[in-house]
Design a protein around this motif. Structure first.
Motif, PDB file in Angstrom:
ATOM      1  N   PRO A  87      74.903   9.945  52.991  1.00  0.00           N
ATOM      2  CA  PRO A  87      75.406  11.408  52.871  1.00  0.00           C
ATOM      3  C   PRO A  87      76.885  11.591  52.570  1.00  0.00           C
ATOM      4  CG  PRO A  87      74.027  11.069  54.592  1.00  0.00           C
ATOM      5  CD  PRO A  87      74.230   9.703  54.196  1.00  0.00           C
ATOM      6  N   GLY A  88      77.657  10.606  52.777  1.00  0.00           N
ATOM      7  CA  GLY A  88      78.993  10.723  52.321  1.00  0.00           C
ATOM      8  C   GLY A  88      79.182  11.183  50.805  1.00  0.00           C
ATOM      9  N   GLN A  98      76.171  17.076  54.761  1.00  0.00           N
ATOM     10  CA  GLN A  98      77.681  17.018  55.159  1.00  0.00           C
ATOM     11  C   GLN A  98      77.505  16.997  56.850  1.00  0.00           C
ATOM     12  OE1 GLN A  98      80.639  19.044  52.513  1.00  0.00           O
ATOM     13  NE2 GLN A  98      78.869  20.257  52.805  1.00  0.00           N
ATOM     14  N   VAL A  99      76.539  17.255  57.393  1.00  0.00           N
ATOM     15  CA  VAL A  99      76.514  17.583  58.911  1.00  0.00           C
ATOM     16  C   VAL A  99      76.773  16.272  59.644  1.00  0.00           C
ATOM     17  CG1 VAL A  99      74.099  16.996  59.227  1.00  0.00           C
ATOM     18  CG2 VAL A  99      75.200  18.603  60.847  1.00  0.00           C
ATOM     19  N   PHE A 100      76.574  15.293  58.837  1.00  0.00           N
ATOM     20  CA  PHE A 100      76.711  13.820  59.391  1.00  0.00           C
ATOM     21  C   PHE A 100      78.385  13.530  59.509  1.00  0.00           C
ATOM     22  CE2 PHE A 100      72.744  13.597  57.740  1.00  0.00           C
ATOM     23  CZ  PHE A 100      71.938  13.268  58.819  1.00  0.00           C
ATOM     24  N   PHE A 101      79.204  14.458  59.243  1.00  0.00           N
ATOM     25  CA  PHE A 101      80.732  14.388  59.212  1.00  0.00           C
ATOM     26  C   PHE A 101      81.503  15.281  60.270  1.00  0.00           C
ATOM     27  CE2 PHE A 101      78.939  12.336  55.592  1.00  0.00           C
ATOM     28  CZ  PHE A 101      79.526  11.167  55.733  1.00  0.00           C
ATOM     29  N   VAL A 102      80.692  15.979  61.126  1.00  0.00           N
ATOM     30  CA  VAL A 102      81.225  16.783  62.077  1.00  0.00           C
ATOM     31  C   VAL A 102      81.326  15.521  63.345  1.00  0.00           C
ATOM     32  CG1 VAL A 102      80.925  18.191  63.947  1.00  0.00           C
ATOM     33  CG2 VAL A 102      79.848  18.922  61.942  1.00  0.00           C
ATOM     34  N   GLU A 309      82.720  24.485  62.365  1.00  0.00           N
ATOM     35  CA  GLU A 309      82.882  25.866  61.817  1.00  0.00           C
ATOM     36  C   GLU A 309      83.018  25.757  60.350  1.00  0.00           C
ATOM     37  OE1 GLU A 309      85.974  28.646  63.278  1.00  0.00           O
ATOM     38  OE2 GLU A 309      85.298  28.020  65.454  1.00  0.00           O
ATOM     39  N   GLU A 310      83.729  24.817  59.879  1.00  0.00           N
ATOM     40  CA  GLU A 310      83.714  24.561  58.529  1.00  0.00           C
ATOM     41  C   GLU A 310      82.359  24.090  57.813  1.00  0.00           C
ATOM     42  OE1 GLU A 310      86.574  25.480  56.778  1.00  0.00           O
ATOM     43  OE2 GLU A 310      85.481  24.907  54.756  1.00  0.00           O
ATOM     44  N   PHE A 311      81.728  23.376  58.641  1.00  0.00           N
ATOM     45  CA  PHE A 311      80.415  23.012  58.134  1.00  0.00           C
ATOM     46  C   PHE A 311      79.499  24.235  58.147  1.00  0.00           C
ATOM     47  CE2 PHE A 311      75.989  21.954  59.177  1.00  0.00           C
ATOM     48  CZ  PHE A 311      75.665  21.176  58.171  1.00  0.00           C
ATOM     49  N   LEU A 312      79.545  25.087  58.946  1.00  0.00           N
ATOM     50  CA  LEU A 312      78.819  26.249  58.800  1.00  0.00           C
ATOM     51  C   LEU A 312      79.226  27.239  57.601  1.00  0.00           C
ATOM     52  CD1 LEU A 312      78.307  27.359  62.593  1.00  0.00           C
ATOM     53  CD2 LEU A 312      76.916  26.147  61.164  1.00  0.00           C
ATOM     54  N   GLU A 313      80.291  27.184  57.346  1.00  0.00           N
ATOM     55  CA  GLU A 313      80.789  28.032  56.155  1.00  0.00           C
ATOM     56  C   GLU A 313      80.543  27.131  54.814  1.00  0.00           C
ATOM     57  OE1 GLU A 313      83.251  30.424  55.498  1.00  0.00           O
ATOM     58  OE2 GLU A 313      82.636  30.830  57.479  1.00  0.00           O
ATOM     59  N   GLY A 315      78.165  24.454  54.621  1.00  0.00           N
ATOM     60  CA  GLY A 315      76.910  23.348  54.468  1.00  0.00           C
ATOM     61  C   GLY A 315      75.829  24.055  53.989  1.00  0.00           C
ATOM     62  N   GLY A 316      75.885  25.128  53.261  1.00  0.00           N
ATOM     63  CA  GLY A 316      74.639  25.491  52.541  1.00  0.00           C
ATOM     64  C   GLY A 316      73.807  26.407  53.489  1.00  0.00           C
ATOM     65  N   ASP A 317      73.011  26.952  52.821  1.00  0.00           N
ATOM     66  CA  ASP A 317      72.069  28.031  53.706  1.00  0.00           C
ATOM     67  C   ASP A 317      71.360  27.551  54.903  1.00  0.00           C
ATOM     68  OD1 ASP A 317      72.349  29.494  51.500  1.00  0.00           O
ATOM     69  OD2 ASP A 317      70.511  29.305  50.367  1.00  0.00           O
ATOM     70  N   GLN A 318      70.853  26.388  55.036  1.00  0.00           N
ATOM     71  CA  GLN A 318      70.184  25.722  56.144  1.00  0.00           C
ATOM     72  C   GLN A 318      71.356  25.236  57.233  1.00  0.00           C
ATOM     73  OE1 GLN A 318      66.651  25.194  56.541  1.00  0.00           O
ATOM     74  NE2 GLN A 318      66.761  26.941  55.237  1.00  0.00           N
ATOM     75  N   ALA A 319      72.636  25.421  56.828  1.00  0.00           N
ATOM     76  CA  ALA A 319      73.543  24.706  57.895  1.00  0.00           C
ATOM     77  C   ALA A 319      73.300  24.955  59.175  1.00  0.00           C
ATOM     78  CB  ALA A 319      74.911  25.144  57.328  1.00  0.00           C
ATOM     79  N   GLN A 320      73.416  26.122  59.742  1.00  0.00           N
ATOM     80  CA  GLN A 320      73.146  26.583  61.129  1.00  0.00           C
ATOM     81  C   GLN A 320      71.780  26.092  61.621  1.00  0.00           C
ATOM     82  OE1 GLN A 320      75.427  28.986  63.137  1.00  0.00           O
ATOM     83  NE2 GLN A 320      74.520  27.596  64.424  1.00  0.00           N
ATOM     84  N   ALA A 321      70.624  26.013  60.820  1.00  0.00           N
ATOM     85  CA  ALA A 321      69.386  25.731  61.401  1.00  0.00           C
ATOM     86  C   ALA A 321      69.492  24.027  61.290  1.00  0.00           C
ATOM     87  CB  ALA A 321      68.327  26.236  60.371  1.00  0.00           C
TER      88      ALA A 321
END
Ligand code: 6CS
Length: 336
Positions: A87-88, A98-102, A309-313, A315-321
């Protein structure tokens, strides 16, 4: 001379044999050498496929077909059937990856991690459709070990990363994360890292211990710092059209081979981190290997909320889910 009936039977027999046993060679590329973790996984996969079908698997380790992005493209276009890309790198194509980089999201306990990867709904149910949109069948994700920093100067906190050009994989959230850590993040493909450290273009990079050892990162850096901020995640995929076109029997062969390789690679990695660190110390006695205390880790941990927070910005449409499900999955395995 053959009768007409015999000739037709012969052609039919030929057609039946060729369709019954479309024994072909499947090409599988990965981002590491044959004896590194991705290579060990791939070798086990090959062994299982070849033991349970007429197919053969040809392996292409790092350096034979180009950098990570190139082998992924070759898989999307069907030149390769299988690929291991972390995913990197995939994070620039599938923003949710990118969630794996929180930082500090994944636990360090290897058993908990293995169960998480096996059982996570986010990984096994939510990510596959996102990979499918890119022409990829996501077969599995697995951990490759605790990520450590290797630098030319010692690191005990974010202040020590000030003005340090720190190589990261080409992933926007990883860039954000290292910015939050106080460094100057420098995204580079893997093949450029050793040379960039050697010539002083960069002064740090991060990777699991086995990789720091096998790629001799300790020759071009002097300090290893364990901040506990992440564990390296990788993913194995197939070209989606190829996978969809497989017979049910062949799909089962592939799926079973992936399951066997997953269990194998988890077992293979037991004790690997400490073994690698010992080898590094032996090869370069002057290297420092420091595990930061909870107190020293705190300022790095404090960046997690802003990176999330940046990921949610970005990370795409599904970021939050994805983030919510991933956290729920982690909670479920950690409470067991
Ligand atoms: O840092 C990297 O780019 C590489 N690290 C690992 C552990 N595997 C492949 C990847 O290319």
């Amino acid at each position: 001379m053959l009768s007409k009936k015999h000739a037709v039977c012969g052609v039919l027999a030929l057609l039946m044999t060729s369709s019954a046993a479309v024994a072909d060679t499947w090409r599988y590329a990965f981002e590491e050498a044959m004896d590194e973790v991705q290579g060990k996984f791939a070798q086990k996969f090959k062994e299982e496929v070849e033991a349970n079908s007429d197919h053969s698997v040809q392996l292409f380790p790092f350096g034979t077909l180009g950098e990570s992005d190139s082998i992924l493209e070759q898989t999307q276009s069907g030149i390769l059937q299988f690929v291991d890309q972390s995913p990197g790198f995939t994070g620039s194509l599938i923003p949710e990856a990118q969630v794996f980089f929180v930082p500090y999201l994944l636990p360090q306990d290897e058993e908990v991690l293995a169960t998480f990867f096996k059982e996570s709904k986010a990984i096994n149910e939510m990510f596959p459709p996102l990979y499918a949109e890119q022409g990829l069948e996501l077969l599995t994700m697995f951990p490759e070990g605790e990520v450590m920093m290797t630098t030319t100067e010692p690191v005990t906190g974010p202040a020590d990363l000030d003005e340090v050009k720190f190589r990261v994989m080409t992933n926007p959230l990883l860039v954000e994360s290292y910015q939050a850590f106080g460094a100057t993040p420098t995204p580079l493909p893997w093949g450029e890292v050793y040379g960039a450290l050697q010539t002083g273009i960069i002064q740090g990079q991060e990777n699991p211990a086995f990789f720091i050892e096998s790629t001799k990162m300790y020759e071009v850096t002097d300090h290893i710092t364990r901040t506990g901020h992440n564990n390296f995640t990788t993913a194995v995929m197939a070209n989606k059209d190829f996978y969809d076109g497989l017979s049910d029997a062949d799909k089962t062969v592939v799926d079973n081979a992936i399951d066997a390789a997953f269990d194998y690679i988890i077992e293979y990695q037991k004790g690997l981190t400490e073994e690698a660190l010992d080898k590094i110390k032996e090869a370069k006695p002057s290297i420092t290997i420091t595990s930061l205390s909870e107190e020293e880790r705190q300022p790095f941990m404090d960046t997690a909320a802003s990176v999330e927070e940046e990921f949610l910005e970005i990370g795409g449409d599904q970021a939050q889910a994805i983030l919510d499900q991933l956290k729920a999955d982690l909670e479920a395995v950690q409470s067991n």
